[in-house]
Design an enzyme around this catalytic site. Structure first.
Site, PDB file in Angstrom:
ATOM      1  N   ASP A 267     -28.175 -28.820 -21.187  1.00  0.00           N
ATOM      2  CA  ASP A 267     -26.934 -29.016 -21.455  1.00  0.00           C
ATOM      3  C   ASP A 267     -26.135 -30.232 -20.633  1.00  0.00           C
ATOM      4  O   ASP A 267     -26.793 -31.028 -20.433  1.00  0.00           O
ATOM      5  CB  ASP A 267     -26.080 -27.539 -21.381  1.00  0.00           C
ATOM      6  CG  ASP A 267     -24.837 -27.535 -22.085  1.00  0.00           C
ATOM      7  OD1 ASP A 267     -23.948 -28.212 -22.278  1.00  0.00           O
ATOM      8  OD2 ASP A 267     -24.507 -26.157 -22.655  1.00  0.00           O
TER       9      ASP A 267
ATOM     10  N   ARG B 127     -20.113 -39.187 -22.688  1.00  0.00           N
ATOM     11  CA  ARG B 127     -19.516 -38.118 -21.780  1.00  0.00           C
ATOM     12  C   ARG B 127     -19.524 -38.641 -20.102  1.00  0.00           C
ATOM     13  O   ARG B 127     -19.938 -38.031 -19.440  1.00  0.00           O
ATOM     14  CB  ARG B 127     -20.049 -36.677 -21.774  1.00  0.00           C
ATOM     15  CG  ARG B 127     -19.735 -36.137 -23.126  1.00  0.00           C
ATOM     16  CD  ARG B 127     -20.204 -34.687 -23.209  1.00  0.00           C
ATOM     17  NE  ARG B 127     -20.212 -34.037 -24.668  1.00  0.00           N
ATOM     18  CZ  ARG B 127     -20.535 -32.717 -25.035  1.00  0.00           C
ATOM     19  NH1 ARG B 127     -21.018 -32.113 -24.068  1.00  0.00           N
ATOM     20  NH2 ARG B 127     -20.424 -32.492 -26.151  1.00  0.00           N
TER      21      ARG B 127
END
Length: 530
Positions: free
Chosen positions: A368, A425
């Site tokens: 993740d 990100r």
């Protein structure tokens, strides 16, 4: 964001005022000393400490374990605590899931004396937040205000009862107040009225005035009008700059475990015990500890690696509903199925001089995030870290639909980090306000991404071999905003569709010249350099 059901977290903790952990809280700008009386995140898998009346209650998974009431055919209540509690604040995350008819509601109760006598702060499907007083079969609305009520969305409610004063908060903002003295004492509750809903992260703290107590007490000494004689205000640690040093939500700055006991851990079991303690601690990590999950970290902790090669592999660190935590000088690698660091519904967290990585040989969802900051977290600084070899690096705001909870929150500073060999990100920001300065990006596909009306200030960063250094569009239903100044994009092409209004952060900071960023970051970021 990681699946919270994997986390090792405690169940309900309740304490009388005389033995509870002292906390400092703030409401409406005024500080008050408080005790933690009850805390329940339902990760124990049961709700045995709650008494239920009506409805269908069960603990079930919803990212984490939550207490769910699934019936919409009647009123339902679950209560906990002590009938003699007087002045306190009850807070919880509340998710309405269905309403059966008009003027139906989901919310919290305070001073519950019976299943039909209590004060309540509720979300109504009429689009209102309401303070109510219920006595037997009679219900009175004491105060009401228009509010966005999202079915299927999380809302943070807080209800304070202090003498005859009642106050209600929605997502950290005080919106309602009223005066009523008909119910002087009682338990806390979770309530639904012909509606279904989920509840999580329930906490009860003293809310000023006379603290809640389970036994009669002597007449208290009247404190000085200038406030109780306390220690000097906490000092910002050397090196902490940015939102993590800004006062708010009851804390003046981030100090972590400063002043607490220093302990050293060498294995997962020892670390889990210390991280989950309610004490103020400096936890020294010796060597690389293998985790098979994410470990829950409570408030008032400093977690620091010894030397340049200590930390964790295989799992991660999780803060949910916590405050005042420092994470420094750690190596965090290969967080399978979880984030290396998750900050959720928490504030005043400093993540500094760490090295975080995985690999990009596995599928994009095998790991993740490295650092994910979600659910209305605030006052976070991420500084002098190395983030490398990863797909989904750092996320602020987890979902386009979480506007109610996140708007007005998610304040984060990133400075002097080295972002290397990453896909995206760097960070990706929804709804929040982020200041990204003096970072070095190398071999990155997508750098800073502003989405869902986020405001991002990007200044004096250096980008090398980065396809899109800054963008404000794609992957969300609304674009974000960005202001960029003083950056060296190294040939990368931006995609900025909206110029933002966030140009001046609410703190002072030393801004390095762009020309010196690469040297400063490559020599100063990562472990072994504090």
């Amino acid at each position: 964001m990681i699946p919270r059901s994997r986390l090792r977290r405690g169940g309900l903790v309740a304490a009388a005022a005389g033995t509870a952990t002292a906390l400092l809280v703030a409401f409406g700008g005024g500080f008050a000393y408080a005790d933690t009386l009850l805390a329940d995140n339902f990760e124990s898998g049961n709700s045995n400490s709650w008494s239920k009346s009506g409805g269908s209650w069960s603990v079930t998974g919803d990212g984490s374990q939550v207490l769910r009431q699934s019936s919409t055919s009647s009123d339902a209540r679950a209560t906990a605590g002590t009938a003699t509690w007087t002045n306190y604040t009850v807070q919880a995350r509340v998710k309405p899931t269905a309403f059966n008819g008009t003027d139906r509601s989901v919310g919290l109760a305070a001073r519950a004396q019976t299943s039909s006598s209590y004060y309540a702060l509720v979300l109504s499907n009429a689009g209102r937040l309401e303070l109510r007083e219920r006595s037997g079969g009679t219900q009175a609305v004491l105060a009401s205000v228009a509010a966005t009520v999202t079915v299927g969305g999380w809302h943070t409610l807080a209800l304070e009862v202090n003498g005859s004063s009642l106050r209600g908060w929605l997502n950290g903002t005080a919106l309602l107040s009223a005066s009523d003295s008909s119910l002087p004492t009682g338990r806390v509750g979770l309530v639904t009225a012909y509606a279904s809903g989920s509840f999580d992260d329930v906490t009860v703290t003293g809310a000023g005035g006379t603290p809640p107590t389970t036994t009669p007490t002597a007449t208290p000494t009247v404190p000085p009008t200038t406030g109780p004689p306390t220690n000097p205000p906490p000092q910002t640690p050397a090196g902490l700059v940015g939102y993590g040093a800004v006062s708010g939500r009851g804390l003046a700055t981030t100090t972590g475990g400063t002043g607490g006991t220093v302990v050293t851990v060498t294995d997962a079991a020892g670390f889990e015990t210390q991280a989950g303690s309610r004490e103020t601690l400096v936890i020294q990590v010796s060597g690389i500890i293998t985790l098979d999950d994410a470990v829950y970290v409570r408030s008032n902790k400093t977690i620091v690696g010894i030397g340049a090669n200590s930390g964790f592999t295989g799992g991660g660190l999780k803060m949910s509903g916590q405050q005042n935590i420092i994470i420094r000088n750690l190596k965090l690698s290969f967080p399978v199925g979880v984030d290396a660091i998750t900050v959720q519904n928490s504030h005043h967290v400093w993540i500094d001089h760490n090295e975080l990585w995985s690999d990009r040989a596995h599928d994009i969802d095998y790991y993740d995030g490295l650092i994910d900051i979600t659910h209305a977290s605030d006052f976070i600084t991420v500084s002098w870290n190395i983030l490398r070899d990863h797909w989904k690096t750092s996320l602020i705001g987890h979902d386009d639909d979480n506007v109610t909870e996140d708007t007005g929150h998610l304040t984060v500073t990133y400075h002097h980090n080295h972002w290397s060999n990453l896909d995206a990100r760097g960070p990706s920001v929804r709804f929040g306000t982020a200041h990204v300065y003096n970072n070095y990006y190398s071999n990155v596909v997508n750098g800073v991404h502003s989405r869902m009306s986020a405001q991002v200030l990007v200044e004096n960063n250096v980008f090398r071999n980065t396809g899109t250094p800054v963008k404000t569009t794609t992957l969300s239903v609304q674009d974000g905003y960005a202001v960029e100044r003083g950056n060296d994009f190294g040939g990368g092409v931006n995609n900025i569709t909206q110029v933002g209004s966030f140009t001046t952060p609410p703190y002072t900071y030393p801004l390095d010249p762009t020309s010196s960023v690469i040297a400063a970051v490559t020599s100063g970021a990562g472990t072994g350099r504090i």
